[in-house]
Scaffold this active site. Structure first.
Site, PDB file in Angstrom:
ATOM      1  N   ARG A   1       0.703  -1.275   0.143  1.00  0.00           N
ATOM      2  CA  ARG A   1       0.045   0.008   0.067  1.00  0.00           C
ATOM      3  C   ARG A   1       1.020   1.388   0.019  1.00  0.00           C
ATOM      4  O   ARG A   1       2.167   1.320   0.347  1.00  0.00           O
ATOM      5  CB  ARG A   1      -0.888  -0.018   1.279  1.00  0.00           C
TER       6      ARG A   1
ATOM      7  N   HIS B   1       0.812   8.143   9.522  1.00  0.00           N
ATOM      8  CA  HIS B   1       1.085   6.919  10.474  1.00  0.00           C
ATOM      9  C   HIS B   1       0.556   7.335  11.831  1.00  0.00           C
ATOM     10  O   HIS B   1       1.254   7.340  12.905  1.00  0.00           O
ATOM     11  CB  HIS B   1       2.356   6.645  10.297  1.00  0.00           C
TER      12      HIS B   1
ATOM     13  N   GLY C   1       8.483   1.125   2.732  1.00  0.00           N
ATOM     14  CA  GLY C   1       7.648   2.048   3.096  1.00  0.00           C
ATOM     15  C   GLY C   1       6.235   1.428   2.453  1.00  0.00           C
ATOM     16  O   GLY C   1       5.276   2.319   2.558  1.00  0.00           O
TER      17      GLY C   1
ATOM     18  N   SER D   1       5.749  -4.064   2.804  1.00  0.00           N
ATOM     19  CA  SER D   1       5.905  -5.333   2.429  1.00  0.00           C
ATOM     20  C   SER D   1       5.707  -6.239   3.466  1.00  0.00           C
ATOM     21  O   SER D   1       5.264  -7.538   3.415  1.00  0.00           O
ATOM     22  CB  SER D   1       7.435  -5.487   2.073  1.00  0.00           C
TER      23      SER D   1
ATOM     24  N   ASP E   1      -2.021  -0.814   7.288  1.00  0.00           N
ATOM     25  CA  ASP E   1      -1.375  -1.532   6.608  1.00  0.00           C
ATOM     26  C   ASP E   1      -2.073  -2.601   5.993  1.00  0.00           C
ATOM     27  O   ASP E   1      -2.438  -3.073   4.908  1.00  0.00           O
ATOM     28  CB  ASP E   1      -0.164  -1.969   6.741  1.00  0.00           C
TER      29      ASP E   1
END
Length: 541
Positions: A54, A56, A183, A186, A240
């Protein structure tokens, strides 16, 4: 509601990618994975699990606006038949054993099996659950740690005691196009894909399965994957995983976590695309968490307690209140209710003016942070209780804790998310064919976000600061880091007809790109539009 939808199981790549045309660039890679699986394991894969990366502040429970990107993690899997007469005490033939391989040559073959612990006393909600165990070394993260993390949730949610059912032995083959430490999440994509693979191969996605509420939903998968990723030492808040699982083509996702997980599609203006650029600085948030990601979690949580205390809000000594919950209590929001985007935006604007309480009593040389002793005193807790609530579950390291700067970033970033959402919705219903005004507004919000990430949250790095500056100079409407920060990628909003020109300008101005050509350059910087979320591809005989 997206979270309640079932996890999709497809039988054609056209369904996976939304159209035959969109699937064509991916067909060779998928076919190669299936062929390599058969070559290595002597059988065809039964399923291929896919989880995209994709592009914070989610642990503070505020809403986020991510989108899935084209790079993904693929895991081909199949039950491994155990030859008759083989001893089950041999690890590769043990119940639930896993033989895991990776197409990347630097990752070695791994064989492991889960162990069942004796039933233990647990809370009523989890009564009679049997505990499973897999060794995960959080000090030296290995690729199979993420496979194991995904397996954990499947074992503990779907193979509890009293069912007289054992997980099947499994063969896995992994490949990924999401660069590690970029970033683009993964790690979350790996955990989501692993969780999906073990659900599929054990028959938990079929009609009549025994998911958390029947067949597992997308929301169930997000919650399990969130739990699972914490096992590798990262206190992820769910953005995420939700983005990887729930994303929708041509849209970003507005995801809220309070009071419950909820996701809605937000259409993006059509004349601009996102360009992802890798700074080539690896961001390993698990290995740098003590002074980075996990430290920010603690700083925002402690800041929330001190702010709540200053506002006279009722909070129990062992409550680990979040900044989102502070906003709710401040406005009189009832438990289990959501004040809505407009109410939240107004509350955030008001609360931003009440953050001075998070600064030290005496500011020396511009230092806005507080020491550990000052922080404990400001919290109103004893040292023992403070340690139990805020330090017993996470490793952190700091001399000064930047409570003011972190809270300032979280509140302002949460407002920018709401403003971004509102601008997209306004553009979608506008009768004006020229949506440049809206795209420019989105770009300014991205630029403001990068400034806040760099100055207040301090999760950027010199390379990300330089890359976002160069992106704006190259014609981007806006540019910011994506992911946890401290390296990894930037995301820039670029006019659709200027993408090639933009990429060439970045190649010639960002020093690490100057010698990149061909596929190496395409892997480092590429345009992307939002795509489908995680799914399972059922391989037909």
């Amino acid at each position: 509601m997206i979270a309640e939808q079932p996890i999709p199981i497809y039988t054609t790549l056209a369904d996976v990618f939304g159209s035959l045309e969109a699937s064509l660039p991916h067909a060779t890679r998928w076919n190669n994975l299936a062929e390599q699986f058969e070559k290595r394991f002597g059988q065809k894969p039964t399923y291929i699990a896919r989880a995209p990366g994709r592009e914070h502040i989610d642990y503070a429970l505020f809403g986020v606006l991510p989108a899935a990107v084209e790079p993904d993690i693929l895991i081909a899997c199949a039950p491994r038949p155990v030859p008759q007469g083989q001893q089950k005490n041999e690890i590769e033939h043990a119940p639930g054993s896993v033989v895991a391989e990776n197409l990347h040559s630097k990752y070695t073959r791994q064989v492991f099996a889960p162990a069942v612990k004796a039933p233990q006393e647990v809370n009523e909600q989890a009564a009679h659950v049997e505990s499973w165990h897999l060794d995960i070394n959080t000090k030296e993260l290995r690729w199979e740690s993420y496979v194991k993390a995904g397996y954990y949730g499947v074992l503990n949610h779907h193979f509890s005691s009293g069912r007289n059912e054992e997980p099947v032995p499994v063969d896995l083959l992994v490949t990924g196009s999401v660069p590690a430490g970029s970033g683009l999440s993964s790690s979350a994509a790996m955990v989501v894909a692993s969780t999906l693979a073990f659900l599929a191969v054990n028959g938990k996605l079929d009609t009549g399965g025994d998911g958390i509420s029947g067949i597992p939903s997308k929301g169930d998968l997000v919650r399990i994957a969130m739990e699972n990723e914490k096992r590798v030492g990262v206190n992820s808040g769910g953005m995420d995983q939700a983005a990887s699982v729930m994303s929708d083509p041509s849209s970003a996702l507005y995801i809220t976590f309070y009071p419950t997980l909820h996701a809605t599609a937000v259409p993006l203006p059509g004349r601009a695309v996102f360009v992802i650029a890798n700074s080539l600085v690896v961001s390993d948030k698990a290995l740098s968490a003590k002074r980075g990601y996990n430290l920010r979690v603690v700083e925002t949580l402690v800041g929330a307690r001190i702010l709540a205390k200053s506002l006279g809000l009722k909070i129990e000594a062992k409550d680990r209140i979040t900044l989102r919950e502070v906003a709710g209590k401040f406005t009189g929001e009832k438990y289990g209710e959501d004040m809505g985007p407009d109410g939240l935006e107004n509350a955030l604007a008001e609360l931003e003016h009440k953050l001075e309480v998070l600064k030290p009593n005496k500011v020396v040389d511009g230092q806005l942070g507080v020491t550990m002793d000052e922080m404990i005193k400001m919290s109103g807790l004893s040292k023992d209780i403070f340690d139990e609530v805020y330090l017993s579950w996470v490793d952190i390291e700091a001399t000064y804790f930047q409570l003011y700067k972190r809270a300032k970033h979280v509140f302002s970033e949460a407002r920018r998310v709401l403003q971004f959402r509102r601008t997209c919705l306004e553009a979608a219903v506008s009768s004006d064919a020229n949506d440049t005004f809206y795209i420019e507004s989105l770009g300014r919000l991205m630029n403001d976000s990068q400034t806040s990430c760099s100055k207040s949250f301090e999760c950027s790095c010199p390379e990300l600061d330089e890359l976002t500056r160069l992106a704006r100079e190259a014609g981007a409407y806006g540019s910011r880091l994506t992911g946890a920060g401290w390296g990894g990628c930037t995301v820039s909003l670029v006019p659709e007809d200027k993408v090639d020109q933009f990429i060439q300008k970045i190649k010639h101005t960002y020093p690490p790109y100057k010698h990149l050509e061909g596929d190496a350059l395409k892997e480092a910087i590429f345009a992307t539009k939002p795509g489908n979320g995680a799914c399972v591809f059922k391989v037909e005989d």
